[in-house]
Write a protein that holds these residues in place. Structure first.
Motif, PDB file in Angstrom:
ATOM      1  N   THR A  89      47.036  -1.361   8.317  1.00 12.19           N
ATOM      2  CA  THR A  89      48.118  -1.219   9.287  1.00 12.19           C
ATOM      3  C   THR A  89      49.389  -1.655   8.576  1.00 12.19           C
ATOM      4  OG1 THR A  89      48.980  -1.971  11.392  1.00 12.19           O
ATOM      5  CG2 THR A  89      47.579  -3.514  10.260  1.00 12.19           C
ATOM      6  N   GLY A 119      49.233  -1.286   0.672  1.00 11.29           N
ATOM      7  CA  GLY A 119      49.471  -0.132   1.543  1.00 11.29           C
ATOM      8  C   GLY A 119      50.492   0.788   0.918  1.00 11.29           C
ATOM      9  N   PHE A 123      56.179  -4.341   1.118  1.00 15.59           N
ATOM     10  CA  PHE A 123      56.554  -5.631   0.518  1.00 15.59           C
ATOM     11  C   PHE A 123      57.030  -5.420  -0.924  1.00 15.59           C
ATOM     12  CE2 PHE A 123      53.781  -6.998   3.953  1.00 15.59           C
ATOM     13  CZ  PHE A 123      54.482  -8.074   4.479  1.00 15.59           C
ATOM     14  N   LEU A 141      43.477  -1.047  -2.727  1.00 16.87           N
ATOM     15  CA  LEU A 141      42.141  -0.477  -2.928  1.00 16.87           C
ATOM     16  C   LEU A 141      42.120   1.040  -2.747  1.00 16.87           C
ATOM     17  CD1 LEU A 141      39.186  -1.337  -3.384  1.00 16.87           C
ATOM     18  CD2 LEU A 141      38.935  -1.478  -0.910  1.00 16.87           C
ATOM     19  N   LEU A 145      46.764   5.525  -1.023  1.00 17.98           N
ATOM     20  CA  LEU A 145      47.870   4.610  -0.717  1.00 17.98           C
ATOM     21  C   LEU A 145      48.489   4.044  -1.994  1.00 17.98           C
ATOM     22  CD1 LEU A 145      46.688   2.716   2.482  1.00 17.98           C
ATOM     23  CD2 LEU A 145      48.720   4.149   2.214  1.00 17.98           C
ATOM     24  N   GLY A 167      42.667  -1.101  -7.033  1.00 21.32           N
ATOM     25  CA  GLY A 167      41.374  -1.769  -7.103  1.00 21.32           C
ATOM     26  C   GLY A 167      41.286  -2.838  -6.049  1.00 21.32           C
ATOM     27  N   PRO A 188      44.206  -7.284   4.622  1.00 21.42           N
ATOM     28  CA  PRO A 188      43.468  -6.452   5.574  1.00 21.42           C
ATOM     29  C   PRO A 188      42.574  -7.291   6.483  1.00 21.42           C
ATOM     30  CG  PRO A 188      42.544  -6.275   3.364  1.00 21.42           C
ATOM     31  CD  PRO A 188      43.805  -7.063   3.239  1.00 21.42           C
TER      32      PRO A 188
HETATM   33  C1  LIG Z   1      47.081  -4.617   6.704  1.00 26.30           C
HETATM   34  S1  LIG Z   1      47.271  -3.419   5.466  1.00 26.30           S
HETATM   35  C2  LIG Z   1      48.842  -3.883   4.839  1.00 26.30           C
HETATM   36  C3  LIG Z   1      49.571  -2.800   4.127  1.00 26.30           C
HETATM   37  C4  LIG Z   1      50.956  -3.173   3.635  1.00 26.30           C
HETATM   38  N1  LIG Z   1      50.912  -4.351   2.782  1.00 26.30           N
HETATM   39  C5  LIG Z   1      51.887  -3.440   4.771  1.00 26.30           C
HETATM   40  O1  LIG Z   1      51.904  -4.592   5.205  1.00 26.30           O
HETATM   41  O2  LIG Z   1      52.573  -2.545   5.251  1.00 26.30           O
HETATM   42  C6  LIG Z   1      46.116  -3.931   4.255  1.00 26.30           C
HETATM   43  C7  LIG Z   1      46.026  -3.056   3.024  1.00 26.30           C
HETATM   44  O3  LIG Z   1      45.027  -3.630   2.176  1.00 26.30           O
HETATM   45  C8  LIG Z   1      44.245  -2.584   1.597  1.00 26.30           C
HETATM   46  N2  LIG Z   1      42.932  -3.147   1.244  1.00 26.30           N
HETATM   47  C9  LIG Z   1      41.809  -3.242   2.004  1.00 26.30           C
HETATM   48  N3  LIG Z   1      40.842  -3.875   1.324  1.00 26.30           N
HETATM   49  C10 LIG Z   1      41.361  -4.208   0.121  1.00 26.30           C
HETATM   50  C11 LIG Z   1      40.866  -4.879  -1.015  1.00 26.30           C
HETATM   51  N4  LIG Z   1      39.640  -5.377  -1.028  1.00 26.30           N
HETATM   52  N5  LIG Z   1      41.672  -5.029  -2.084  1.00 26.30           N
HETATM   53  C12 LIG Z   1      42.935  -4.529  -2.086  1.00 26.30           C
HETATM   54  N6  LIG Z   1      43.468  -3.880  -1.033  1.00 26.30           N
HETATM   55  C13 LIG Z   1      42.701  -3.731   0.058  1.00 26.30           C
HETATM   56  C14 LIG Z   1      44.181  -1.528   2.679  1.00 26.30           C
HETATM   57  O4  LIG Z   1      43.920  -0.266   2.130  1.00 26.30           O
HETATM   58  C15 LIG Z   1      45.586  -1.648   3.284  1.00 26.30           C
HETATM   59  O5  LIG Z   1      46.467  -0.783   2.643  1.00 26.30           O
END
Ligand SMILES: C[S@@+](CC[C@H](N)C(=O)[O-])C[C@H]1O[C@@H](n2cnc3c(N)ncnc32)[C@H](O)[C@@H]1O
Length: 541
Positions: A89, A119, A123, A141, A145, A167, A188
């Motif tokens: 999100t 994402g 940031f 990941l 994105l 990753g 996340p």
């Molecule tokens: C809550 S979103 C935040 C996105 C962005 N930072 C923002 O705040 O607008 C969390 C992000 O973490 C990524 N994500 C999920 N699991 C992850 C992991 N294990 N390592 C890195 N990124 C991950 C998701 O794909 C998603 O884009």
């Protein structure tokens, strides 16, 4: 009459309706970028489709001016239900701004900013703009994105200081660093049911290094805090927004302990339960800040998003260790009946800090000639040194600047000290120190008489209520703040309780408001601040 020319309709970004539209636009935006990885290239259609020039120009314009049309397109194309499994999100821009403002209090010039779970890179782009000398690493990941992130940085013209690491954040390695790192983001929210067993094991093993028995029920956001701890070096800082449940639930104890044990928990800003920040994730949110490697003796708690409410309820570490749940620390106190007849001035005199007449001369800097150490007194010289404490006591003098305070008579001092003092005075005069208005009215002109360290210090000017702090370190004060000197016998418990109360209850309306919303508390106004009777504090303490 000349015919009115209708302009061509503006390309609308909501035209991006499908994953293949998005990939086509990404291909056009990143075309020619040399630093792309083979994995990223595989994400894109080949041959790259032709995209209407004005459409791309409009996209770039929106990205350059701070918009996130690609992230918005992503959220439209993949609805909330599809994003839930990865906790995806996007954070509203005003919250991103608020978090960087909080991060400012933790670290002034980060050399590296790590966007954790980036994402679309909201940031990352904010960091690249805010810190033009810093490098930014985005870790994401999801390959699509990660590509959106790269396209955003390219479109904004900021890619030279930017790196996308595609990753798992828990696998991230960082290069050797010379300056402080800021970890920031919206980790996340993925519940423990969806976390693979080997990551649960990793979580347990890593926490065991901090003598914490990790819970099997911890969500992925807690793994992110732990990974930040693993990557961080002393002096690094972090600012994460998450769901607030960890403050109170059982598995949250892991994070509560980590914040008090190594991660350097600094503040928690809890949003009101009825304030939903994320349209697609119904949850109460909290921003948590930490500063690794510092002993804080406690943490500050605020109700976030309410500009009127004074900053912080500072809670000592011991109380945090004992508490089963933390969210109550951030909720406003029940209104306290304040006796109109009791004011701060009944118990304290409030004095402005010292005026020097010429700060570049009297605040020691690199050009200041050497002086005996007892002539250089650690002093609060900037209001941010109080604001940064977020309600915690000032315990440490090392970060403060030194103000020159010469003895009135040095005839009895050792010859070496006399020589240093005399040559300093010669230098100060040559620098114009004798001719300032203040120096001309001061006897002798070179004597900045710093007042005794006040037990409580307060800021008095800003677009917000004053911040109060106990001055346990015995710092002196310049006139950027006021000192509170007791008229009555006090003890630590009373002063702690009073400072906590003032930080939570003093409203800007008690001060004098100037055009543009600036609020000032002159010493007289500060002394007229209504406060409860001392029995109330005796009871609280
Ligand atoms: C809550 S979103 C935040 C996105 C962005 N930072 C923002 O705040 O607008 C969390 C992000 O973490 C990524 N994500 C999920 N699991 C992850 C992991 N294990 N390592 C890195 N990124 C991950 C998701 O794909 C998603 O884009």
């Amino acid at each position: 009459m000349a015919p009115v020319k209708t302009p061509a309709p503006k390309p609308v970004v909501s035209d991006l309706q499908s994953e293949s539209d998005l990939r086509a636009v990404l291909a056009a935006l990143v075309r020619g970028c040399r630093s792309m990885t083979a994995e990223e290239r595989r994400q894109l259609p080949a041959p790259p489709p032709k995209i209407h020039g004005p459409f791309l120009a409009e996209l770039r314009r929106q990205i350059r001016t701070g918009g996130d049309p690609l992230g918005e397109a992503y959220a439209r194309i993949f609805p909330a239900g599809k994003r839930r499994a990865t906790g995806t999100t996007f954070t509203p821009p005003h919250v991103v701004g608020q978090m960087f403002a909080l991060a400012d209090r933790l670290v002034e010039h980060p050399a590296l900013i790590v966007d954790c779970g980036s994402g679309s890179g909201r940031f990352s782009l904010a960091a690249l703009r805010k810190f033009p000398a810093a490098r930014v690493v985005a870790c994401e990941l999801n390959p699509l994105l990660a590509l959106v992130c790269r396209a955003n940085a390219l479109a904004a013209g900021l890619e030279s200081r930017f790196e996308v690491k595609r990753g798992d954040f828990r696998d991230l390695r960082l290069p050797r660093r010379t300056g402080p790192t800021l970890f920031i983001g919206n980790p996340p929210y993925v519940r423990h049911h969806d976390i693979e067993p080997h990551w649960k094991q990793w979580y347990r093993d890593e926490l065991a290094r901090h003598d914490i028995a990790g819970s099997q029920l911890a969500g992925l956001h807690l793994h992110f805090f732990l990974k930040a701890r693993q990557l961080a070096q002393p002096g690094d800082a972090g600012c994460f927004i998450t769901s607030a449940e960890w403050l109170d639930v059982n598995y949250g104890r892991d994070l509560r302990k980590l914040l008090l044990n190594g991660l350097g928990g600094h503040t928690v800003h809890l949003f009101p339960a009825n304030q939903q920040l994320f349209a697609d994730a119904l949850t109460t949110s909290a921003i948590t800040t930490f500063r690794v490697g510092q002993v804080h003796h406690g943490m500050g708690f605020t109700e976030a998003g309410d500009q009127q409410r004074p900053l912080t309820n500072w809670v000592p570490t011991e109380e945090l260790r004992r508490a089963q749940a933390w969210s109550a620390f951030a909720r406003p106190l029940r209104p306290v009946a304040v006796e109109a007849t009791t004011t701060l001035g009944d118990f304290f005199t409030v004095h402005r800090g010292q005026v020097t007449g010429a700060n570049p001369i009297w605040i020691a800097g690199e050009n200041t000639p050497p002086l005996p150490a007892y002539c250089l007194l650690p002093t609060v010289t900037h209001a941010k040194e109080i604001i940064r404490l977020a309600g915690a006591p000032l315990r440490d003098l090392t970060a403060l600047r030194r103000v020159v305070s010469l003895p009135e008579d040095w005839s009895g001092l050792p010859a070496q000290d006399r020589r240093l003092i005399e040559s300093f005075i010669g230098w100060a005069e040559a620098e114009g120190g004798k001719s300032s208005f203040i120096a001309r009215h001061r006897r002798p002109w070179w004597r900045v008489k710093l007042k005794a360290p006040p037990p409580i210090i307060m800021t008095y000017m800003g677009r917000r209520p004053p911040v109060f702090a106990r001055n346990l370190a015995g710092a002196r004060l310049l006139n950027i703040a006021h000192g509170l000197y007791p008229r009555i016998p006090t003890d630590d418990a009373l002063l702690d309780a009073l400072v906590g109360w003032l930080n939570r209850h003093v409203l800007p309306s008690a001060g004098r408001t100037y055009a543009g919303g600036l609020v000032k508390f002159e010493p007289g106004e500060a002394m007229r601040i209504p406060v409860p009777t001392l029995e109330h504090f005796a009871h609280v303490a």
